[in-house]
Design a protein around this motif. Structure first.
Motif, PDB file in Angstrom:
ATOM      1  N   UNK A  25     -10.211  12.624  -1.946  1.00 20.85           N
ATOM      2  CA  UNK A  25     -10.067  12.524  -0.481  1.00 20.85           C
ATOM      3  C   UNK A  25     -10.370  13.876   0.125  1.00 20.85           C
ATOM      4  N   UNK A  26     -11.173  13.902   1.195  1.00 19.41           N
ATOM      5  CA  UNK A  26     -11.502  15.171   1.841  1.00 19.41           C
ATOM      6  C   UNK A  26     -10.355  15.674   2.708  1.00 19.41           C
ATOM      7  N   UNK A  27      -9.382  14.823   3.023  1.00 11.66           N
ATOM      8  CA  UNK A  27      -8.214  15.236   3.809  1.00 11.66           C
ATOM      9  C   UNK A  27      -7.125  15.752   2.870  1.00 11.66           C
ATOM     10  N   UNK A  28      -6.725  17.012   3.055  1.00 10.52           N
ATOM     11  CA  UNK A  28      -5.689  17.577   2.185  1.00 10.52           C
ATOM     12  C   UNK A  28      -4.371  16.826   2.333  1.00 10.52           C
ATOM     13  N   UNK A  29      -4.070  16.343   3.530  1.00 11.27           N
ATOM     14  CA  UNK A  29      -2.824  15.594   3.750  1.00 11.27           C
ATOM     15  C   UNK A  29      -2.865  14.267   2.997  1.00 11.27           C
ATOM     16  N   UNK A  30      -3.950  13.503   3.163  1.00 14.09           N
ATOM     17  CA  UNK A  30      -4.063  12.223   2.473  1.00 14.09           C
ATOM     18  C   UNK A  30      -4.108  12.399   0.958  1.00 14.09           C
ATOM     19  N   UNK A  31      -4.770  13.463   0.500  1.00 13.79           N
ATOM     20  CA  UNK A  31      -4.836  13.759  -0.936  1.00 13.79           C
ATOM     21  C   UNK A  31      -3.441  14.032  -1.472  1.00 13.79           C
ATOM     22  N   UNK A  32      -2.641  14.781  -0.707  1.00 12.76           N
ATOM     23  CA  UNK A  32      -1.267  15.084  -1.128  1.00 12.76           C
ATOM     24  C   UNK A  32      -0.409  13.821  -1.168  1.00 12.76           C
ATOM     25  N   UNK A  33      -0.608  12.930  -0.195  1.00 17.93           N
ATOM     26  CA  UNK A  33       0.178  11.682  -0.146  1.00 17.93           C
ATOM     27  C   UNK A  33      -0.127  10.806  -1.359  1.00 17.93           C
ATOM     28  N   UNK A  34      -1.397  10.558  -1.634  1.00 17.48           N
ATOM     29  CA  UNK A  34      -1.734   9.673  -2.755  1.00 17.48           C
ATOM     30  C   UNK A  34      -1.351  10.327  -4.088  1.00 17.48           C
ATOM     31  N   UNK A  35      -1.515  11.636  -4.189  1.00 15.17           N
ATOM     32  CA  UNK A  35      -1.113  12.343  -5.415  1.00 15.17           C
ATOM     33  C   UNK A  35       0.382  12.194  -5.642  1.00 15.17           C
ATOM     34  N   UNK A  36       1.161  12.370  -4.594  1.00 15.07           N
ATOM     35  CA  UNK A  36       2.613  12.237  -4.691  1.00 15.07           C
ATOM     36  C   UNK A  36       3.012  10.815  -5.091  1.00 15.07           C
ATOM     37  N   UNK A  37       2.402   9.821  -4.467  1.00 18.65           N
ATOM     38  CA  UNK A  37       2.708   8.424  -4.801  1.00 18.65           C
ATOM     39  C   UNK A  37       2.385   8.119  -6.261  1.00 18.65           C
ATOM     40  N   UNK A 122      -4.937   2.840   4.769  1.00 16.78           N
ATOM     41  CA  UNK A 122      -4.039   3.986   4.917  1.00 16.78           C
ATOM     42  C   UNK A 122      -3.130   3.743   6.116  1.00 16.78           C
ATOM     43  N   UNK A 123      -1.908   4.216   6.107  1.00 13.89           N
ATOM     44  CA  UNK A 123      -1.339   4.987   5.003  1.00 13.89           C
ATOM     45  C   UNK A 123      -1.021   4.090   3.806  1.00 13.89           C
ATOM     46  N   UNK A 124      -1.372   4.574   2.630  1.00 10.75           N
ATOM     47  CA  UNK A 124      -1.105   3.843   1.396  1.00 10.75           C
ATOM     48  C   UNK A 124       0.403   3.857   1.157  1.00 10.75           C
ATOM     49  N   UNK A 125       0.936   2.711   0.805  1.00 10.60           N
ATOM     50  CA  UNK A 125       2.378   2.583   0.582  1.00 10.60           C
ATOM     51  C   UNK A 125       2.695   2.609  -0.914  1.00 10.60           C
ATOM     52  N   UNK A 126       3.915   3.026  -1.261  1.00  9.00           N
ATOM     53  CA  UNK A 126       4.298   3.016  -2.679  1.00  9.00           C
ATOM     54  C   UNK A 126       4.125   1.638  -3.324  1.00  9.00           C
ATOM     55  N   UNK A 127       4.382   0.569  -2.574  1.00 13.88           N
ATOM     56  CA  UNK A 127       4.246  -0.783  -3.132  1.00 13.88           C
ATOM     57  C   UNK A 127       2.784  -1.098  -3.478  1.00 13.88           C
ATOM     58  N   UNK A 128       1.827  -0.550  -2.691  1.00 16.60           N
ATOM     59  CA  UNK A 128       0.403  -0.746  -2.993  1.00 16.60           C
ATOM     60  C   UNK A 128       0.057  -0.121  -4.337  1.00 16.60           C
ATOM     61  N   UNK A 129       0.508   1.119  -4.519  1.00 20.08           N
ATOM     62  CA  UNK A 129       0.218   1.859  -5.751  1.00 20.08           C
ATOM     63  C   UNK A 129       0.874   1.176  -6.943  1.00 20.08           C
ATOM     64  N   UNK A 130       2.133   0.791  -6.802  1.00 16.56           N
ATOM     65  CA  UNK A 130       2.863   0.153  -7.901  1.00 16.56           C
ATOM     66  C   UNK A 130       2.187  -1.162  -8.310  1.00 16.56           C
ATOM     67  N   UNK A 131       1.818  -1.969  -7.328  1.00 20.31           N
ATOM     68  CA  UNK A 131       1.189  -3.273  -7.606  1.00 20.31           C
ATOM     69  C   UNK A 131      -0.147  -3.081  -8.317  1.00 20.31           C
ATOM     70  N   UNK A 132      -0.964  -2.165  -7.814  1.00 18.70           N
ATOM     71  CA  UNK A 132      -2.277  -1.920  -8.392  1.00 18.70           C
ATOM     72  C   UNK A 132      -2.208  -1.359  -9.796  1.00 18.70           C
ATOM     73  N   UNK A 133      -1.379  -0.341  -9.957  1.00 18.68           N
ATOM     74  CA  UNK A 133      -1.302   0.312 -11.265  1.00 18.68           C
ATOM     75  C   UNK A 133      -0.710  -0.629 -12.301  1.00 18.68           C
ATOM     76  N   UNK A 134       0.221  -1.471 -11.889  1.00 18.98           N
ATOM     77  CA  UNK A 134       0.812  -2.436 -12.815  1.00 18.98           C
ATOM     78  C   UNK A 134      -0.258  -3.425 -13.283  1.00 18.98           C
ATOM     79  N   UNK A 135      -1.077  -3.860 -12.343  1.00 20.56           N
ATOM     80  CA  UNK A 135      -2.122  -4.843 -12.654  1.00 20.56           C
ATOM     81  C   UNK A 135      -3.238  -4.231 -13.504  1.00 20.56           C
TER      82      UNK A 135
END
Length: 138
Positions: A25-37, A122-135
């Motif tokens: 992500x070219x946005x440092x804020x969005x990159x930090x959010x997805x990295x944290x999630x 966006x904003x990507x939610x924790x539930x989005x990440x959890x669902x995707x990564x689980x699948x």
């Protein structure tokens, strides 16, 4: 070196390793959010600020298990990154998730038709990440 066997990520000794996710992500804020999630979901994350850097990294470290990329970036879009990954015999098996703050159905459909695993608003939610990564990663 970690490899994927039947969806499970294993270390060279057969132990379960943390899946490696590349966040683009070219946005440092969005990159930090997805990295944290992703890190809170127990994934190893490498974050880069452009599709060009993502391709450089994928060339050096092919054991990436999933790519999360922003759609709108200068230079090379997330859609172009997706196409490049899916056209590469070495990389095409890596699931790619596109993220965008713009809900444009034609854009979403084009990305999915080109082989994107999913398209997240966006904003990507924790539930989005959890669902995707689980699948995808389990």
């Amino acid at each position: 070196m970690a490899t994927t066997r039947g969806g499970k990520v294993t270390g060279g000794d057969g132990s379960t390793a943390k899946p490696h996710v590349l966040a683009v992500d070219d946005s440092s804020v969005d990159r930090a959010v997805i990295t944290s999630l992703l890190r809170s979901s127990k994934y190893r994350v490498t974050a880069v600020d452009s599709a060009k850097r993502a391709l450089e990294l994928l060339g050096l470290e092919p054991n990436v298990n999933m790519v999360f990329t922003d759609y709108s970036m200068p230079g090379m879009t997330g859609y172009e990154l997706l196409k490049t990954i899916k056209e590469s015999s070495n990389l095409r098996q890596i699931p790619v998730v596109i993220m965008s703050s713009e809900n444009v159905p034609t854009r979403i459909n084009r990305c999915l038709e080109e082989g994107a695993e999913d398209f997240l608003l966006k904003p990507v939610r924790p539930s989005d990440v959890a669902r995707l990564c689980k699948r995808v990663l389990h």
